[in-house]
Design a protein around this motif. Sequence first.
Motif, short mmCIF file in Angstrom:
data_model
loop_
_atom_site.label_atom_id
_atom_site.label_comp_id
_atom_site.label_asym_id
_atom_site.label_seq_id
_atom_site.Cartn_x
_atom_site.Cartn_y
_atom_site.Cartn_z
N ALA A 139 -13.75 -4.74 -3.04
CA ALA A 139 -14.74 -3.68 -2.36
C ALA A 139 -14.01 -2.39 -2.04
N GLY A 140 -12.71 -2.71 -1.64
CA GLY A 140 -12.03 -1.71 -1.29
C GLY A 140 -11.51 -0.58 -2.09
N THR A 141 -11.69 -0.94 -3.47
CA THR A 141 -11.38 -0.11 -4.28
C THR A 141 -12.67 0.43 -5.10
N VAL A 187 -2.53 13.37 13.02
CA VAL A 187 -3.85 12.70 13.74
C VAL A 187 -4.98 12.60 12.85
N VAL A 188 -5.26 13.62 11.92
CA VAL A 188 -6.22 13.66 10.97
C VAL A 188 -5.99 12.29 9.89
N THR A 189 -4.90 12.24 9.44
CA THR A 189 -4.59 11.12 8.64
C THR A 189 -4.84 9.89 9.24
N ALA A 190 -4.54 9.69 10.36
CA ALA A 190 -4.66 8.18 11.23
C ALA A 190 -6.09 7.76 11.40
N VAL A 191 -6.86 9.09 11.88
CA VAL A 191 -8.41 8.87 12.25
C VAL A 191 -9.08 8.60 10.78
N ARG A 192 -8.70 9.39 9.82
CA ARG A 192 -9.15 9.11 8.53
C ARG A 192 -8.97 7.60 7.86
N ALA A 193 -7.88 7.09 8.25
CA ALA A 193 -7.69 5.66 7.74
C ALA A 193 -8.12 4.78 8.52
N VAL A 241 -8.58 -0.52 0.92
CA VAL A 241 -7.43 -0.18 0.25
C VAL A 241 -7.18 1.55 0.29
N LEU A 242 -8.42 2.13 0.52
CA LEU A 242 -8.11 3.47 0.75
C LEU A 242 -7.50 3.79 2.05
N THR A 259 -1.00 -2.30 -1.25
CA THR A 259 -1.06 -0.76 -1.33
C THR A 259 -0.35 -0.05 -0.45
N TYR A 260 -0.41 -0.51 0.95
CA TYR A 260 0.18 -0.12 1.96
C TYR A 260 1.88 -0.04 1.84
#
Length: 847
Positions: A362-364, A393-399, A409-410, A462-463
Amino acid sequence: HSSLRTLQKLAGFGRNPDGAWSKDLNGISATSQARVSSSSSSTSLPLQRGLSAGSYVTAVAWDREKGTEGTSRKILLGTSAGEIYEYMLVSPSNAGMTTPVSTSTGGSSKNDDAEETLTHPILLHQLHSEAPVTGLVFERLRTGLLVLCSTSGKGKRTRFYTFYSAHSSSFRMVMADEAHSSLVELPGSLDNAELRLCNDNIILRTETGIYYGTIDRNQTGPTFSAGGMIVDSGILPYEEKHGIPVSLALTPHHIITLSESNEVRFVNRVAQKTIQKERVEFVTGSSTSERASALHMDESMGVGELMSDIRRPDQVWLRKARSLVHISSSQEDRDVWKYTLFKSLEMNTSQNQTLPPPSKTAGTSALTDEEKAQEALFEQAKSLCTNPSQKAVVTAVRAEYHLSQGRAVLAAKYFAQCPPALEPFADTAVRLALTNLGIDSRHAYSTTLGREALKSNLPLITYLADKMRVGKNNNDKMSCTMIGAWLTELYLHERDSSPAAKQALTQFLSQNVHTMDAKTIMKILTSHDVNATDCAAYAAVSGDITTAVNAALRVAPDTQDGVVEALRILNEAPFELAESLYYKYASTLLARAPVLAGKSFLSRYTHGLSPARLLPSFMFYERLRRDRKRANQVAAAAKGKNPFALNATEGVEESKTLESVDVTTGSRDTFGGGGVEVQIMAQAGSFVDDPSVSIKYFEGVIKLGCRSSAIYSFLVSLYVESADEEPLYKFLSAHVPSASVASEVSRKAGLGAFAGEEISSGLDMSYALRTVLASGRHFRSAIKLYMGFGMRQQAVELALKVDPSLARELAQDSVELEERKRLWLMIARSAASEIVHGGGGGVVSQG
């Protein structure tokens, strides 16, 4: 004009100097003229030149791009009668540099982009609204021209109009294009509905709130299909205790409002809330009387107005009476990224939460339209950041958000983009691995969807893959080796559960072959039940040719697939690494793919591949062929069949099929002067019987310059075994010296000269003659060899037994008189003997 310091009345505005209205007001609008022209071929009425009687200008749309100090270029005027006019202001000093425009029918057909002076306002469109035009702007788009207009008044409806014409820069065409015009009727009634435009954003002051929207430059949404050009529109209600502002202004990121008490509020356009407010004092005083006097003076100055520079929309001023105050912020975009990030998190995610728990894949899954819009907001927040810390900060919150929604996965992709200060590598990697290891840790996830998504290794893969890519770009060999070993283990673990993991493993190994430690990766691969093809590909690219060839040959021992892969590896590898492997595996390669092996051997001859060291493998292959043929004959005889009754063509076709042959004995032996190890097949395998591969190879190397006596001798033995004498005779004709040369050498040195010396060839004629004579056939070839030795008498004796005419030709060709007499005497005796014994045949021709 300012330089003249005098007031001048413009033509078309108000009454004439004599007090009468102009006759040019009897015309029609450009929109009506276009409509009449399209429906009738008759001459249309002229355009109205000048404002309608009793009307006045209430709104102006300036040309922000083309206007200069000498001319405003074409602008739009809105009037109190709900009409829109086209006009141009020109400085008297530039009046002679333009061409007056004609208002006749033919004038409208001129090029719209041509410079023309409008001496009078030209009526373009009548809105059929009782309210005056209070806002008017236009914007040039990549695909056309867009005009925005608003009308309002006391007791009258507030309306917002859009006019658009594709691929046209003419105001007249825009107003006449009904396909892309729209009307939005807004609630309430207001004296002056101000319209403001900044970049692609618009706002409109209404009685109930601030109407906002964005110009649709992409023109792909449903709004454009319905004729509109404004998307993401809505009404932002006023705060109840502050009431309706008296003026508005729009900057790239904020809406600025002005109240009657001179209070300025900055409303963030994304967050849609007030983030700052300031009160502007025009007159100050210290005592009570002074403050009362200042208040009275402020009231007498009237209502203020917010103004912005049409060329710099981020600069806003507050004008009140004759006072002008600059109120723009120098760091307007300081916190905009925060509000955009908050809005992206506040979007409605109820649809995602009502879905069933996602599967391991489902992650993909593809994003929905709502999720794509949310991703666009995340990207917008990131673009508004002014330093790397804000972007991190934006990238971390997005993750974290995507992980909470089950898109692990995203989320892993964004975790990999975060700096170690926010997301340390060890903590993040363990977090993504804990759930799949059966350890239930609330630190790893915040929702049930996140817990289910982490039950797969795909997020961790992925990571790690993204982190390894970063290490590869930074030339960090240690990190790549560590992460690469971990990734290899994960891919091997996932290959059974995910069909795509096997291909991903092969792709991963091939892309990172020079980045990881080859020995470490090979140990990991060999410790698992890995397909030999995967090992072969990685070993070959990493330079471990021996392992690659071994693995390839064990892929499919009963087919040619493994041999094909092994030959490809050997052909692509450096010759100094592949040479010993050619000698070692030549027998196996020949037995399972003789044609491909022969071509490969021949292509490597120029690089230094020795035919003499390959000779034992070819000899073993030919022995297997003979054993196979003998076994087939015995089997056919046992079934009561005549093993020699097979048609020659059928035998050739049968020999080229794949059949299983058990070679019960096998060994490793050394051949050649170099002591090269040759591996002889010692297990059951597929054997391809090709009678021509050895001959073609040895013929090829001889053509390329090989002069090895062993190669010539073995090739002669192969020719002798064939029932067709033509290939042998042709070969001997090319390599046996002519009779004249041979006779001269024979007279000088005798027969012994040919025993140890070869004449410009590697052919051992003594061995060839013995082999041909021992076979009991191919006598023409034997005669050729006799002649090569200069032994014409022996050649004539043999020719008398097989072809008397050939004997006579040989005797006739003799250049020595005594030899010729002796040969003809021999021929005559042979002919007489045949007559005596009833042969009845030969008649000795006269030489």
